[in-house]
Design an enzyme around this catalytic site. Sequence first.
Site, PDB file in Angstrom:
ATOM      1  N   GLY A   1       0.814  -1.210   0.000  1.00 13.67           N
ATOM      2  CA  GLY A   1       0.000   0.000   0.000  1.00 13.67           C
ATOM      3  C   GLY A   1       0.845   1.257   0.000  1.00 13.67           C
TER       4      GLY A   1
ATOM      5  N   ASP B   1      -2.052   0.445  13.283  1.00 13.90           N
ATOM      6  CA  ASP B   1      -1.403  -0.815  12.909  1.00 13.90           C
ATOM      7  C   ASP B   1      -1.225  -1.749  14.095  1.00 13.90           C
ATOM      8  OD1 ASP B   1      -1.247  -0.266  10.228  1.00 13.90           O
ATOM      9  OD2 ASP B   1       0.871   0.291  10.234  1.00 13.90           O
TER      10      ASP B   1
ATOM     11  N   ARG C   1      -9.474  -5.230   8.850  1.00 13.70           N
ATOM     12  CA  ARG C   1      -8.698  -5.477  10.055  1.00 13.70           C
ATOM     13  C   ARG C   1      -9.551  -5.449  11.313  1.00 13.70           C
ATOM     14  NH1 ARG C   1      -2.803  -2.737   9.509  1.00 13.70           N
ATOM     15  NH2 ARG C   1      -2.177  -4.295   8.007  1.00 13.70           N
TER      16      ARG C   1
END
Length: 426
Positions: free
Chosen positions: A95, A313, A344
């Site tokens: 990405g 993250d 996610r």
Amino acid sequence: MGTARRLRPLDRPVDAVVAVPGSKSIANRALVCAAQAPGRSELANVPDGDDTAAMLAGLAAMGAAIVAESGRVRVGGIGDLRRIGNADVHAALAGTTSRFLTALAALGHDPVTIDGLPALRRRPFGPLHDALVQLGVRVTPGESWGHLPVTVQGPPVAGAVSIAGDVSSQYITALMLIGPSLPDGLRLELTSALVSRPYVEMTAAVMEAFGIDGVDVGRTHVHVAPHRYATTRFDVEPDASSASYPLAVAAVRSGRVEIGGLGDRSLQGDARFADLLGAMGCTVERRADATIVSRAAGTNLRGIDVDMADVSDLVPTVAAVAMFADTPTRISGVGFIRGKESDRLGDLARELGALGGAVEETDDGLVVNPSRERLNGAVLATHHDHRLAMAFGVVGTVVAGIDVADPDVVSKSWPGYWQMLDELGR
């Protein structure tokens, strides 16, 4: 991708000093800066993951001279950025690489086509493509607007852009990185609150290391003056996101883990992970050259209530640790990570649920309830997401019978991850 990998629990508390690869987030920013600088820059501790490899190949295709050997990369700047073009860039699953290079391609006068594997094609690029159009760049989708493949052709003729701040910070970083090379610099106005602010501040810090002073990151704007990047020697610090996994092993298995080189002045917002573990009951020590997390056997973990918009993250790692706590953990502020390599939130909740975890998905996060006594083995899908795979690895140091499907997905950021986990048990 390989076959499923059976994880083996550790039979004792961990006690290890772990060498973590360089930060791919920092490395990819630094590489784009170096490519715009005249002359030759040298970067040390560059990670060997797929994302960085895709960045090096893409920069070479666009005219940079790249020599990579044993974690060191020499970058000969492209020179006349207007000559970028007539190139095809394949970003695989990366990405950051695809977004940063899409913006860099906009500086050239000839077309560059950016593409990737099917999972990357599904990820959103619309806000970045819209922003480049505002700069006067020609953006031609190969199939549908806001997705790869895309062909980009400059030159940019404007410097003012309006963009939402509550989408991926990678769009904002991509624009910031080319800001000094725009004729009048970049005037980025944010139409909503900035998420993942530490990543934007990291970008500004890396740009400063390459000679760009005075990047103005405000609450509703980012301004970059026109300037020329300078060649430099740059050391990439260990990746704080990757460091979260061995640190988390100290939390769930008990013991002590030290990450050398990740000091108390880290550029990375994800270095905050150690503080989250501290709030959950671990002992944290920070030095100029290391971060250490420990938990004594018999000391319980507790849940936390945390807005993780700035450290998104880390969500899979925090969720993995939270299953072993005595009280619930609520993670909020991260609805936008449904558009990462995987969903996610949904994918993570489902896979942890397959282990017996009591994980509830909310509009903007997760609620993780105490689950340790009910956890069991299962075959876990990684959904093309290295961060899910590595978080499952943390759980596998405690819970027997876990098989991780497509384990090689970790090569995106840490090809030696499974070897590191095996060595923790020695």
